[in-house]
Design a protein around this motif. Structure first.
Motif, PDB file in Angstrom:
ATOM      1  N   ASP A   1       0.688  -1.183  -0.187  1.00 57.60           N
ATOM      2  CA  ASP A   1      -0.023   0.020  -0.006  1.00 57.60           C
ATOM      3  C   ASP A   1       0.741   1.304   0.065  1.00 57.60           C
ATOM      4  O   ASP A   1       2.065   1.214   0.094  1.00 57.60           O
ATOM      5  CB  ASP A   1      -1.063   0.060   1.183  1.00 57.60           C
ATOM      6  N   GLU A   2       0.226   2.381   0.137  1.00 58.01           N
ATOM      7  CA  GLU A   2       0.827   3.834   0.050  1.00 58.01           C
ATOM      8  C   GLU A   2       1.816   3.982   1.002  1.00 58.01           C
ATOM      9  O   GLU A   2       2.664   4.806   0.890  1.00 58.01           O
ATOM     10  CB  GLU A   2      -0.072   4.833  -0.046  1.00 58.01           C
ATOM     11  N   THR A   3       1.858   3.274   2.200  1.00 61.98           N
ATOM     12  CA  THR A   3       2.752   3.498   3.308  1.00 61.98           C
ATOM     13  C   THR A   3       3.717   2.373   3.427  1.00 61.98           C
ATOM     14  O   THR A   3       4.369   2.246   4.529  1.00 61.98           O
ATOM     15  CB  THR A   3       2.071   3.397   4.828  1.00 61.98           C
ATOM     16  N   GLY A   4       3.876   1.552   2.194  1.00 64.01           N
ATOM     17  CA  GLY A   4       4.861   0.510   2.489  1.00 64.01           C
ATOM     18  C   GLY A   4       4.515  -0.715   2.826  1.00 64.01           C
ATOM     19  O   GLY A   4       5.413  -1.611   3.128  1.00 64.01           O
ATOM     20  N   VAL A   5       3.280  -1.015   3.545  1.00 64.11           N
ATOM     21  CA  VAL A   5       2.619  -2.308   4.083  1.00 64.11           C
ATOM     22  C   VAL A   5       2.259  -3.333   3.231  1.00 64.11           C
ATOM     23  O   VAL A   5       1.561  -2.986   2.323  1.00 64.11           O
ATOM     24  CB  VAL A   5       1.680  -1.882   5.181  1.00 64.11           C
ATOM     25  N   SER A   6       2.836  -4.480   3.508  1.00 62.29           N
ATOM     26  CA  SER A   6       2.226  -5.408   2.502  1.00 62.29           C
ATOM     27  C   SER A   6       0.905  -5.934   2.900  1.00 62.29           C
ATOM     28  O   SER A   6       0.549  -5.998   3.912  1.00 62.29           O
ATOM     29  CB  SER A   6       3.108  -6.711   2.472  1.00 62.29           C
ATOM     30  N   ARG A   7      -0.155  -6.034   1.802  1.00 61.12           N
ATOM     31  CA  ARG A   7      -1.325  -6.489   1.965  1.00 61.12           C
ATOM     32  C   ARG A   7      -1.601  -7.695   1.084  1.00 61.12           C
ATOM     33  O   ARG A   7      -2.012  -7.684  -0.220  1.00 61.12           O
ATOM     34  CB  ARG A   7      -2.163  -5.209   1.375  1.00 61.12           C
ATOM     35  N   ALA A   8      -1.478  -8.741   1.900  1.00 60.88           N
ATOM     36  CA  ALA A   8      -1.886  -9.917   0.998  1.00 60.88           C
ATOM     37  C   ALA A   8      -3.078 -10.610   1.438  1.00 60.88           C
ATOM     38  O   ALA A   8      -3.715 -11.295   0.523  1.00 60.88           O
ATOM     39  CB  ALA A   8      -0.818 -11.198   1.784  1.00 60.88           C
ATOM     40  N   THR A   9      -4.166  -9.993   2.249  1.00 61.29           N
ATOM     41  CA  THR A   9      -5.403 -10.721   2.679  1.00 61.29           C
ATOM     42  C   THR A   9      -6.473  -9.935   1.807  1.00 61.29           C
ATOM     43  O   THR A   9      -7.651 -10.655   1.848  1.00 61.29           O
ATOM     44  CB  THR A   9      -5.785 -10.659   4.030  1.00 61.29           C
ATOM     45  N   HIS A  10      -6.378  -8.827   1.511  1.00 55.62           N
ATOM     46  CA  HIS A  10      -7.208  -7.991   0.585  1.00 55.62           C
ATOM     47  C   HIS A  10      -8.717  -8.062   1.379  1.00 55.62           C
ATOM     48  O   HIS A  10      -9.744  -8.611   0.727  1.00 55.62           O
ATOM     49  CB  HIS A  10      -7.641  -8.614  -0.689  1.00 55.62           C
ATOM     50  N   GLY A  11      -8.853  -7.596   2.553  1.00 51.16           N
ATOM     51  CA  GLY A  11     -10.102  -7.548   3.197  1.00 51.16           C
ATOM     52  C   GLY A  11     -10.491  -6.460   3.802  1.00 51.16           C
ATOM     53  O   GLY A  11     -11.417  -6.218   4.706  1.00 51.16           O
ATOM     54  N   TYR A  12     -10.054  -5.238   3.050  1.00 47.58           N
ATOM     55  CA  TYR A  12     -10.332  -4.120   3.517  1.00 47.58           C
ATOM     56  C   TYR A  12     -11.144  -3.132   2.629  1.00 47.58           C
ATOM     57  O   TYR A  12     -11.550  -1.878   3.007  1.00 47.58           O
ATOM     58  CB  TYR A  12      -8.979  -3.301   3.698  1.00 47.58           C
ATOM     59  N   GLY A  13     -11.822  -3.490   1.713  1.00 42.84           N
ATOM     60  CA  GLY A  13     -12.686  -2.616   0.765  1.00 42.84           C
ATOM     61  C   GLY A  13     -14.225  -2.878   1.369  1.00 42.84           C
ATOM     62  O   GLY A  13     -14.317  -3.509   2.380  1.00 42.84           O
ATOM     63  N   SER A  14     -14.910  -1.853   1.277  1.00 41.57           N
ATOM     64  CA  SER A  14     -16.353  -1.837   1.491  1.00 41.57           C
ATOM     65  C   SER A  14     -17.234  -1.200   0.287  1.00 41.57           C
ATOM     66  O   SER A  14     -16.856  -0.439  -0.283  1.00 41.57           O
ATOM     67  CB  SER A  14     -16.563  -1.111   2.747  1.00 41.57           C
ATOM     68  N   LEU A  15     -18.422  -1.711   0.379  1.00 34.63           N
ATOM     69  CA  LEU A  15     -19.305  -1.305  -0.505  1.00 34.63           C
ATOM     70  C   LEU A  15     -20.178  -0.057  -0.073  1.00 34.63           C
ATOM     71  O   LEU A  15     -20.452   0.836  -0.900  1.00 34.63           O
ATOM     72  CB  LEU A  15     -20.535  -2.514  -0.828  1.00 34.63           C
ATOM     73  N   ILE A  16     -20.325   0.096   1.261  1.00 31.65           N
ATOM     74  CA  ILE A  16     -21.106   1.397   1.967  1.00 31.65           C
ATOM     75  C   ILE A  16     -20.024   1.597   2.827  1.00 31.65           C
ATOM     76  O   ILE A  16     -19.828   0.746   3.869  1.00 31.65           O
ATOM     77  CB  ILE A  16     -22.519   1.405   2.062  1.00 31.65           C
TER      78      ILE A  16
END
Length: 628
Positions: free
Chosen positions: A264-279
């Motif tokens: 991500d933009e802070t240099g943290v690896s994101r492997a699980t992809h659980g951070y999106g939301s629809l609302i």
């Protein structure tokens, strides 16, 4: 004579009506005349906006020169006008009315008191100055804003988002109150790899501002563009007030998402992809979501949070807003990969009359779209940190939440988890999985119906355990479980902690009715526990637990094995005053009431079909009981 007159009349009719006019004849004989209205059973709907009508507008020629517009002119726009890049200033009081035409490729600057029909607004016309939209109910026509529908590229889906936001922002600034979308099926995309609310709102989301009714129909499908962005935000309010989001379908990319690792933009690896939301409701107040279908999110269906994390002491930072008075009702939230609801910071949320289903799960598929933890229907979970010195950093808070009259179906790990949340009412719902309380307090679970689903993983209906830090600080307390019906679970209830009420519950078809863990100051009364399973227990405890100042009164227990099985209970108590009391209960079973290696237990004024067997136990008091 009358018959001959009638025959003559009919003959005259046939003389004047040809044989090809059968339909007209039928109408005539049925009493209709030639002026009768013919009703089209499926009329073509008027595609124009019924709200924007400037009645005093006059027609202008198709070669009209807008630079010649007079003060207080009111013009019908029935032709297509290309401004050829001009920036044209209009005088005071000009009104422009939509009459089938459009104005593009330029700018109109209104001097003062200008009015424009909303249907003249489009992506290729800039309007500025002192003007207002003619009617606050705006109908969005996708083609006027260059929305590309159907499957498309990331670049076009990004432009879709930008163009829709332009329409919302412009009409809002001109006085729009209702933003209506009907037929639309399009993808939207945000590129920012961050969950930070200001940037995710500005750059990743369709933005719903304050004082807006965002109205969609059953024909509205707003979709997340499939990508590898773990922070997608489809529809969002940020520091907004008085918002209604109604109708429509918000569709995630769970089954089409690219789950490869992202930095991500802070240099943290994101492997699980659980951070999106629809609302995503962030730092917003008086927000209602009504009758919306929300499904297949790569992360959460609905995320409710503060605009920015709190100070360490839980106070709100200057300039930030918590979310409050949020209502989610009459909606479907289904098949989101992480949670259907994540409420991480809020004060005052009502979740009512929704279907909340199939969170997480699908692990048998072996695919990347299988659920990622916690996989809960509603997860109330504020982020906090406990320091090594015992101090608490309360970066988020969740309080005053009501979950009422919802249907929970097929959520993988639990239906509701109350974790680091307080003052929560869970009332009148139907569940097929677990409701759990952990590090939560002042929770009421009342008048719900629990029926165990076929594939639940926990096999517990209601659980609340003691949660202690620093040896003395209780984080779970004040729990009231009243009037519920529970059927089909291996363990109906697992009860512990301080200040507990469990009353008027009906519990059927279990292995263990109520499992006692460390519990103190509890009133348990008038419950019915019935099970015909071959090995079934009413009250069960094993594992060196404590029941201190606990009264169980008026319960009726009917099981096939032992109505009481207490093993190693209260051995850690030092005195003889604190005890577990059974009073005025009925115990029906095939085996004895069994107490082993336990102490400080009294059974009085009760009826039982078998005797009490106490082995290696002390201070066991049996008084005024009757063997049936």
């Amino acid at each position: 004579k009358r018959s001959w007159l009638m025959l003559l009349f009919v003959s005259l009719v046939f003389m004047f009506i040809s044989c090809e006019d059968d339909q007209v004849l039928d109408g005539f004989l049925n009493g209709d005349n030639e002026n009768s209205e013919i009703i089209d059973p499926d009329p073509e709907q008027d595609s124009e906006d019924p709200y924007n009508l400037i009645t005093d507008a006059v027609d202008i020629p198709c070669d009209y020169d807008f630079t010649t517009t007079q003060v207080n002119a009111s013009l019908n726009i029935s032709c297509d006008y290309d401004l050829k890049g001009q920036r044209i200033s209009l005088p005071d009081g000009v009104k422009l009315n939509f009459d089938g035409g459009k104005i593009t490729n330029g700018s109109l600057v209104f001097s003062s008191n200008g009015v424009i029909d909303g249907q003249l607004l489009n992506i290729d016309l800039e309007v500025t100055g002192d003007l207002a939209i003619e009617h606050p109910h705006f109908i969005f026509v996708p083609s006027r804003w260059n929305i590309v529908q159907g499957k498309t590229t990331d670049d076009i889906a990004f432009q879709n988002k930008e163009h829709l936001n332009t329409a919302i922002e412009l009409t809002h600034d001109l006085g729009m109150e209702v933003f209506e979308i009907d037929k639309l099926d399009a993808y939207f995309f945000g590129r920012r790899l961050t969950s930070h609310a200001p940037f995710s709102y500005e750059d990743n989301a369709i933005k719903v501002p304050s004082n807006t009714h965002f109205l969609m129909s059953d024909n509205t499908f707003i979709r997340v563009q499939p990508s590898n962005n773990p922070f997608s935000r489809l529809l969002m309010t940020y520091k907004a007030q008085n918002v209604l989001i109604e109708g429509g379908n918000l569709v995630g990319d769970r089954y089409l998402h690219d789950y490869s690792n992202v930095t991500d933009e802070t240099g943290v690896s994101r492997a699980t992809h659980g951070y999106g939301s629809l609302i995503n409701i962030a730092g917003s107040q008086h927000v209602t979501v009504d009758n919306v279908n929300i499904y297949e999110g790569e992360g959460d269906g609905v995320l409710i949070q503060i605009s920015a994390i709190r100070n360490k002491d839980g106070s709100i930072k200057a300039g930030e807003m918590e979310s409050s008075n949020v209502v989610i009702k009459n909606s479907l939230i289904d098949k989101c990969r992480r949670n259907n609801f994540s409420i991480i910071d809020a004060n005052g949320v009502l979740i009512e009359n929704n279907v909340i289903s199939n969170a997480g799960g699908e692990h048998e598929s072996g695919q990347a779209y299988a659920g990622t933890a916690p996989e809960v229907g509603i997860d109330l979970e504020a982020y906090r940190e406990r320091r090594s010195d015992g101090s608490l950093y309360e970066y988020e808070r969740v309080t005053n939440v009501t979950i009422r009259n919802n249907e929970f179906v097929g959520n993988d790990v639990a239906d509701v988890i109350v974790y680091t949340a307080s003052f929560v009412d869970i009332i009148g719902n139907t569940f097929d999985n677990r409701v759990g309380v952990h590090a939560g307090h002042d929770v009421k679970i009342a008048n719900n119906e629990f029926t165990a689903g076929e594939r639940i993983t926990t096999q517990i209906a209601v659980s609340f355990d003691n949660f202690i830090v620093n040896e003395t600080e209780h984080l779970t307390y004040n729990i009231d479980v009243t009037g519920n019906t529970i059927s089909g679970y291996d363990t109906a209830m697992k009860v512990g902690t301080q200040n507990v009420t469990v009353s008027e519950n009906k519990i059927y078809d279990f292995v263990t009715g109520i499992n006692i863990t460390d519990i103190e100051n509890a009133q348990i009364s008038n419950n019915i526990l019935e099970s015909k399973r071959g090995v079934s227990y009413g009250y069960f405890s094993r594992g060196n637990s404590i029941a201190k100042n606990v009264t169980i009164k008026g319960d009726k227990i009917s099981v096939q094995h032992r109505p009481i099985y207490l093993n190693d209970l209260n051995q850690r108590l030092t005195g003889s005053v604190d005890k577990l009391l059974f009073d005025n209960c009925t115990f029906l079973s095939d085996r004895e009431l069994y107490i082993y290696n336990s102490k400080n237990i009294t059974i009085q004024n009760s009826e039982m079909s078998e005797r009490v067997e106490a082995v290696n136990s002390q201070n066991i008091v049996l008084t005024n009981n009757q063997i049936l």
